[in-house]
Structures are given as C-alpha cells and as structure tokens.
Write a protein that holds these residues in place. Sequence first.
Motif, PDB file in Angstrom:
ATOM      1  N   VAL A 234     110.865  58.741 -21.147  1.00  0.00           N
ATOM      2  CA  VAL A 234     111.324  57.465 -21.689  1.00  0.00           C
ATOM      3  C   VAL A 234     112.507  57.700 -22.625  1.00  0.00           C
ATOM      4  N   GLN A 235     113.629  57.074 -22.302  1.00  0.00           N
ATOM      5  CA  GLN A 235     114.810  57.125 -23.161  1.00  0.00           C
ATOM      6  C   GLN A 235     114.691  56.031 -24.222  1.00  0.00           C
ATOM      7  N   LEU A 236     114.501  56.432 -25.460  1.00  0.00           N
ATOM      8  CA  LEU A 236     114.491  55.467 -26.553  1.00  0.00           C
ATOM      9  C   LEU A 236     115.923  55.047 -26.854  1.00  0.00           C
ATOM     10  N   ILE A 237     116.112  53.759 -27.022  1.00  0.00           N
ATOM     11  CA  ILE A 237     117.446  53.221 -27.313  1.00  0.00           C
ATOM     12  C   ILE A 237     117.435  52.618 -28.711  1.00  0.00           C
ATOM     13  N   GLY A 238     118.221  53.203 -29.576  1.00  0.00           N
ATOM     14  CA  GLY A 238     118.297  52.701 -30.938  1.00  0.00           C
ATOM     15  C   GLY A 238     119.596  51.966 -31.190  1.00  0.00           C
ATOM     16  N   GLU A 239     119.968  51.914 -32.446  1.00  0.00           N
ATOM     17  CA  GLU A 239     121.260  51.382 -32.859  1.00  0.00           C
ATOM     18  C   GLU A 239     122.131  52.557 -33.289  1.00  0.00           C
ATOM     19  N   ASN A 240     123.414  52.483 -33.024  1.00  0.00           N
ATOM     20  CA  ASN A 240     124.301  53.607 -33.349  1.00  0.00           C
ATOM     21  C   ASN A 240     124.266  53.968 -34.831  1.00  0.00           C
ATOM     22  N   ARG A 241     124.057  52.974 -35.682  1.00  0.00           N
ATOM     23  CA  ARG A 241     124.070  53.233 -37.132  1.00  0.00           C
ATOM     24  C   ARG A 241     122.872  54.063 -37.586  1.00  0.00           C
ATOM     25  N   TRP A 242     121.844  54.201 -36.737  1.00  0.00           N
ATOM     26  CA  TRP A 242     120.671  55.001 -37.116  1.00  0.00           C
ATOM     27  C   TRP A 242     120.936  56.500 -37.002  1.00  0.00           C
ATOM     28  N   ASN A 243     121.981  56.877 -36.254  1.00  0.00           N
ATOM     29  CA  ASN A 243     122.342  58.294 -36.089  1.00  0.00           C
ATOM     30  C   ASN A 243     121.195  59.145 -35.534  1.00  0.00           C
ATOM     31  N   GLU A 244     120.488  58.593 -34.570  1.00  0.00           N
ATOM     32  CA  GLU A 244     119.382  59.331 -33.955  1.00  0.00           C
ATOM     33  C   GLU A 244     119.878  60.444 -33.028  1.00  0.00           C
ATOM     34  N   SER A 245     121.051  60.259 -32.445  1.00  0.00           N
ATOM     35  CA  SER A 245     121.636  61.263 -31.556  1.00  0.00           C
ATOM     36  C   SER A 245     123.107  60.923 -31.387  1.00  0.00           C
ATOM     37  N   PRO A 246     123.889  61.805 -30.753  1.00  0.00           N
ATOM     38  CA  PRO A 246     125.300  61.478 -30.502  1.00  0.00           C
ATOM     39  C   PRO A 246     125.506  60.408 -29.432  1.00  0.00           C
ATOM     40  N   ASP A 248     125.863  56.959 -27.377  1.00  0.00           N
ATOM     41  CA  ASP A 248     126.343  55.617 -27.705  1.00  0.00           C
ATOM     42  C   ASP A 248     125.346  54.619 -27.129  1.00  0.00           C
ATOM     43  N   TYR A 249     124.499  54.087 -27.980  1.00  0.00           N
ATOM     44  CA  TYR A 249     123.435  53.203 -27.501  1.00  0.00           C
ATOM     45  C   TYR A 249     123.954  51.844 -27.057  1.00  0.00           C
ATOM     46  N   ASP A 250     125.102  51.425 -27.586  1.00  0.00           N
ATOM     47  CA  ASP A 250     125.694  50.172 -27.112  1.00  0.00           C
ATOM     48  C   ASP A 250     126.062  50.289 -25.640  1.00  0.00           C
ATOM     49  N   VAL A 251     126.659  51.417 -25.278  1.00  0.00           N
ATOM     50  CA  VAL A 251     126.999  51.662 -23.872  1.00  0.00           C
ATOM     51  C   VAL A 251     125.730  51.842 -23.040  1.00  0.00           C
ATOM     52  N   MET A 252     124.756  52.530 -23.609  1.00  0.00           N
ATOM     53  CA  MET A 252     123.521  52.807 -22.879  1.00  0.00           C
ATOM     54  C   MET A 252     122.808  51.528 -22.464  1.00  0.00           C
ATOM     55  N   ARG A 253     122.938  50.461 -23.261  1.00  0.00           N
ATOM     56  CA  ARG A 253     122.241  49.204 -22.955  1.00  0.00           C
ATOM     57  C   ARG A 253     122.946  48.372 -21.890  1.00  0.00           C
ATOM     58  N   THR A 254     124.137  48.741 -21.487  1.00  0.00           N
ATOM     59  CA  THR A 254     124.836  47.995 -20.446  1.00  0.00           C
ATOM     60  C   THR A 254     124.226  48.321 -19.082  1.00  0.00           C
ATOM     61  N   ALA A 255     124.558  47.509 -18.085  1.00  0.00           N
ATOM     62  CA  ALA A 255     124.045  47.742 -16.734  1.00  0.00           C
ATOM     63  C   ALA A 255     124.454  49.122 -16.229  1.00  0.00           C
ATOM     64  N   ALA A 256     125.726  49.489 -16.456  1.00  0.00           N
ATOM     65  CA  ALA A 256     126.198  50.805 -16.019  1.00  0.00           C
ATOM     66  C   ALA A 256     125.507  51.925 -16.800  1.00  0.00           C
TER      67      ALA A 256
END
Length: 342
Positions: A234-246, A248-256
């Motif tokens: 399971v890929q956890l998707i956070g917010e970029n400001r949380w700095n959980e990893s390098p 880009d969660y905004d991109v990760m949430r897109t269809a692509a």
Amino acid sequence: MTESGIADMKLKALLLITLLSLAQLLSPALAQQQEPLVIAHRGASGYAPEHSSVAVALAHAMDADYIEQDIVLTRDKVPVVLHDLQLDAITNVAEVFPDRTRPDGRYYVLDFSFAELQQLTLQARIDPVSGQVKYPQRFPAGQGQFDIMSLAEQLELIQGLNVSRNQQVGIYIEIKAARWHRDQNYDITAAVMRVLHDYGYTDEVRPTPVYLQSFDPEVLRRLKREFHTLIPLVQLIGENRWNESPADYDVMRTAAGLEAVSSYADGIGVWVPQVLLGVNKQGQPEFSAVITDAHEAGLFVHAYTLRADDLPKGVSGYEQLYAWLRKAGIDGVFTDFPDRHR
C-alpha cells in the motif's frame, strides 16, 4: 404464433427467472464483499493508549478486520510498535531518562534499547504545540501501566487472539521513516521482514491476512525487487509539506500518477481531506477524483483516519463521515473507533 416461437418465449422467461433468483441469492454476499474494511488505527486508540496491548485486544474484540502496527527501530535493532521516531509525546521518558535527549531536546527511540523502553509507560498523546493532551475525552493521562510492544509481541498477541476467538483478524504494518533510519545506519525494512519471516508471513499460507504500507515508494519497490514479497503493498499518500519522502504526492494523486503507483503497489492509503474536499452550501459532500482514478488504475483505496472526536469541518457526526466515504467508493478506513462500524 408458432409452437417454436412459444417455446422460445418460455425459454427466455425461464432464463430471466433463473437470473433474478441468482441475483437475489448473491446480493447479500456481494454486499458483504463491498463493505469497506475496518482497520483499527494503532489499535482501538480511541479507547486506550495507541499501540498498547489493551488497544490491540480491544480492537480485536470489536471485530476489526485489521489492526495497524507502525514500526520504528530500537538501538539494538528490535522493531517496536510506535508511531513516532521520538518518545516525548507518547511516553513518560522525560521522567525515567531525563538526560537522554539529543541536541534538539528530543528523546529518540533509536537511542534506547528494547530493555530500556520496557521501563517506560505509554500514555495519552500530548499535542506538541499546546503541551496538553490531544484528545482529552480519551483514556486519561497518567493512569494505568501500558508497555511498549515489539512487533513480535504484537504478532503473537493477535495470532493468539485469533485462535481463542476463532477469528482471522489481519495485521497492517507501516514501515516508518526508512530513509531516516538508513541515515542512522539502520535497515528498518530488513528488520521488519526478518520478523515477518520468523512468524510465517513469507510462507505460502500466511497465519493472518497482512498488508505492508509506506509513504516512501522506494520502500515498496525494494520489497518487491529485493525481498520478492507477495504481501499486498500500500502506497501511503500524504501532503508534500509533511516531508514523509522525496515523492511528489500532488503528482501521485493524479490519474497518471496513480497509474505509475500501480506498477509497484496494490493499493493506496489517502488522507480523508484528499477524498472529501469539503461540504457545499447545501450541506452535501464534495469529493475529489482520487478514488475513481485509483480504481481505474486497478488500485484499492483505504482512507485515514476517522475519529469521532476530530471530525472534518462541515461533518455533523462520525456516522455521516463514514456514510459519505462509502458513497465515494472507499474500500477501507483506518479508524480510532472500530466499534462504530459493527
């Protein structure tokens, strides 16, 4: 009408009746399959200190489908079930080991052996900003004795309860801060996988259902590439400001982005506000496209975290929040209150 025509109509009618009967028989089973999974977030943490044996036992008794374990490492490389890298907010470490802080004034799990951690007591979470108990209506701070558990101890507890209660409650493990551990010369991923191997989770038939989750996509890729795991990831998707990893969660949430995630993971974990964007003037929910896009990419979606005492703005109650997430098509929810679903 000819006899052949009448016979054809009778055959069609018989087929229709048969299909309707099958649909009636199957509908309860289908409805059961579509019921979202209930994942006890850090155990039944709405009722007992998070990740304590009591929180685990309560979640099991409340018939959660899965119980979550957040994992960090001790100085002697023991995987322990704690959410934070630091001990400050969730234990009495400052009373027991007042001189064991790092230069930043924090007490890090990695600086203590497992035996030393056994001298501490888990307690109600403290808000780092206010210094007050974060959820004051939960189990009172300063009461009871709740020990920090190793991953091995928690697996034994859940497997034992599965036997005594004749249940098949699963485990849902998050590997925390793998890059940070690596920078300290510790391999948390390998340590977790050793314990899972010892307790039968790399066998063809596993002792319980299991998921592995991480905010870091490289952890999940490594689990497939190096450990060849067949455990659902399971890929956890956070917010970029949380700095959980390098990542880009905004991109990760897109269809692509979700299509890319499907190349190494089986599902995603999303923050509730990433699904429920808000409530309109008519009091109706407004949803993002993340669940639809994920399903189209072949990914299931589990949302975190439902709390009866910390509801999103505009939501009138816990049951309404859960109903709205179900309407959006969620496949599972992390919740501090697993009994609110049974």
